[in-house]
Design an enzyme around this catalytic site. Structure first.
Site, PDB file in Angstrom:
ATOM      1  N   ASP A 122     -19.600  48.766  22.739  1.00  0.00           N
ATOM      2  CA  ASP A 122     -20.018  47.500  22.122  1.00  0.00           C
ATOM      3  C   ASP A 122     -19.855  47.474  20.611  1.00  0.00           C
ATOM      4  OD1 ASP A 122     -20.817  46.142  24.484  1.00  0.00           O
ATOM      5  OD2 ASP A 122     -22.611  47.390  24.548  1.00  0.00           O
ATOM      6  N   ASP A 157     -16.505  42.913  30.000  1.00  0.00           N
ATOM      7  CA  ASP A 157     -16.978  42.606  28.645  1.00  0.00           C
ATOM      8  C   ASP A 157     -16.184  43.379  27.586  1.00  0.00           C
ATOM      9  OD1 ASP A 157     -18.810  42.771  30.823  1.00  0.00           O
ATOM     10  OD2 ASP A 157     -20.510  42.399  29.508  1.00  0.00           O
TER      11      ASP A 157
HETATM   12  N1  GLY Z   1     -22.018  42.547  27.285  1.00  0.00           N
HETATM   13  C1  GLY Z   1     -23.245  42.371  27.964  1.00  0.00           C
HETATM   14  C2  GLY Z   1     -23.447  41.001  28.446  1.00  0.00           C
HETATM   15  O1  GLY Z   1     -22.564  40.161  28.435  1.00  0.00           O
HETATM   16  O2  GLY Z   1     -24.554  40.728  28.873  1.00  0.00           O
END
Ligand code: GLY
Length: 422
Positions: free
Chosen positions: A144, A202
């Site tokens: 992330d 993601d």
């Molecule tokens: N990347 C985590 C979410 O979209 O909740």
């Protein structure tokens, strides 16, 4: 295709950085920006002495409600539920530390709001909150960091450039690349759980950092990692109907260990935000590479979304396979991500108007009373009604900092495109 080429779209961020609204804008946009500026300044002031970032509001839920939405027996998921907050916490601010995956969105929203309004106070706050993330440049414990640092420092570099920002972004990109496995051809998303090598859809969103740093440093290595990750994901994450799995875990030799969900209704469902990450990610990959395979993927996913998003106002139900009932939660964050992606996609395809109009409908609806907060309410967030992770009973029907970020980004893209002919 719009008269803008994809190259000029890349440059748009530079061209439109005067931070002065030039022409009179439509009333709904003026109202949205007024609310956004007010809410962001309010929150920035309230959290100025904290070391944390605003993330959402604490929500409560009943297991009956979750069972209904998940169409599961409670025994199969109750153990994994995150603890309910104490009653007195409900509706109060849920903040996060700088190592949370969402930590870059509040500074990023401040940058976009500054860019959209020219309000210097928002710029000062954007600098203050971006600087709060400085230690994250050393962090490498999940994928992330692309979200965290490109949304904050990446926008800072666009709007208030200085050399030290480049080194922060480069260090972060090195850390992201350290999570890339050549045999598998992907960046590892998470270090928790029982998966051998989990990669989530993601993760496509973290590639923009790598493309960005490649251009800043003239080092093709970052870009190669991004392209390989996108190719591998294209091969293994999508079903024949172009819906995306949430989690694909790989064996060491690059074969698929399993395909599952973490935040969706079930392993075979189409979790709404995941579909948004997919169309956004492949549109960005085409912007950066000109590779038409990425464009084709983005168009397929976009058309699947147009078919599967059955919400009458286009503000998606939290999962496209969720049972639709009066209380099925909407996910404004998914809708905002889709709107932002569709606006960019509209500039790359001959029938761009279709995607532009879809995004416009989403933005107008998000800017109406059903989703846009009244000033001074909603815990200082801009949009209401998003979902973080329903299977975990977490952040259901609540504001989320990333809904606000992608909403502002979409408004910026919309304004840049509004008066250009197709
Ligand atoms: N990347 C985590 C979410 O979209 O909740």
């Amino acid at each position: 295709m719009r008269t803008t080429t994809f190259l000029s779209f890349v440059l748009a961020g530079v061209v439109f950085t005067s931070c002065q609204p030039s022409t009179k804008r439509e009333a709904w946009i003026e109202k949205a920006l007024d609310v956004a500026s007010y809410q962001l300044n309010l929150t920035a002031e309230e959290m100025k002495d904290s070391v944390k970032m605003p993330r959402s509001l604490w929500t409560g839920y009943t297991v009956d409600f979750l069972e209904e939405q998940l169409e599961r027996e409670s025994a199969t998921f109750a153990d994994s539920l995150w603890p309910n907050p104490a009653k007195e916490k409900l509706g109060t601010l849920r903040s996060c530390d700088i190592y949370d995956w969402t930590s870059g969105f509040f500074p990023g929203s401040l940058w976009y709001a500054y860019e959209l309004t020219g309000n210097e106070r928002l710029k000062e706050e954007a600098i203050r909150y971006t600087n709060r993330l400085y230690p994250v440049r050393k962090y490498r414990d999940n994928h992330d960091i692309g979200f965290m640092m490109n949304c904050s420092y990446g926008n800072a570099l666009r709007l208030a450039p200085n050399d030290s920002i480049i080194s922060v972004l480069s260090e972060t990109a090195d850390n992201l690349c350290s999570r890339f496995n050549v045999q598998i051809g992907c960046i590892r998303s998470w270090d928790f759980g029982t998966w051998n090598y989990p990669v989530i859809i993601d993760n496509m969103m973290n590639l923009d950092l790598l493309f960005h740093v490649s251009k800043l440093t003239d080092d093709m290595r970052y870009r190669q990692v991004a392209i390989q990750h996108a190719r591998t994901t294209m091969k293994h994450h999508f079903r024949p109907d172009y819906t995306s799995y949430h989690v694909v875990s790989y064996n060491a030799d690059g074969t698929v260990e399993k395909r599952q969900t973490h935040q969706g209704k079930n392993d075979e469902s189409a979790w709404a935000r995941g579909q948004g990450w997919a169309v956004y990610g492949y549109t960005a990959c085409f912007r950066e590479t000109g590779d038409t395979l990425f464009l084709q993927e983005a168009v397929h996913v976009a058309d699947m979304i147009r078919k599967r998003n059955t919400a009458p106002d286009l503000i998606c139900y939290w999962d496209f396979d969720a049972p639709v009932k009066a209380d099925t939660p909407r996910d404004a964050s998914a809708a905002a991500v889709i709107a932002s992606a569709f606006l960019e996609l509209s500039t790359f395809v001959p029938n761009g108007e279709v995607y532009f109009n879809y995004a416009e409908t989403i933005l107008k609806n998000l800017s109406g009373p059903a989703y846009l907060a009244q000033k001074g309410t909603n815990g200082g967030f801009i949009l209401m009604h998003s979902v973080g992770s329903l299977p975990h009973g977490s952040e259901i029907d609540t504001p989320l900092n990333y809904a606000d970020y992608y909403y502002l980004e979409a408004l910026k893209r919309y304004l840049d495109l509004k008066n250009k002919p197709f």
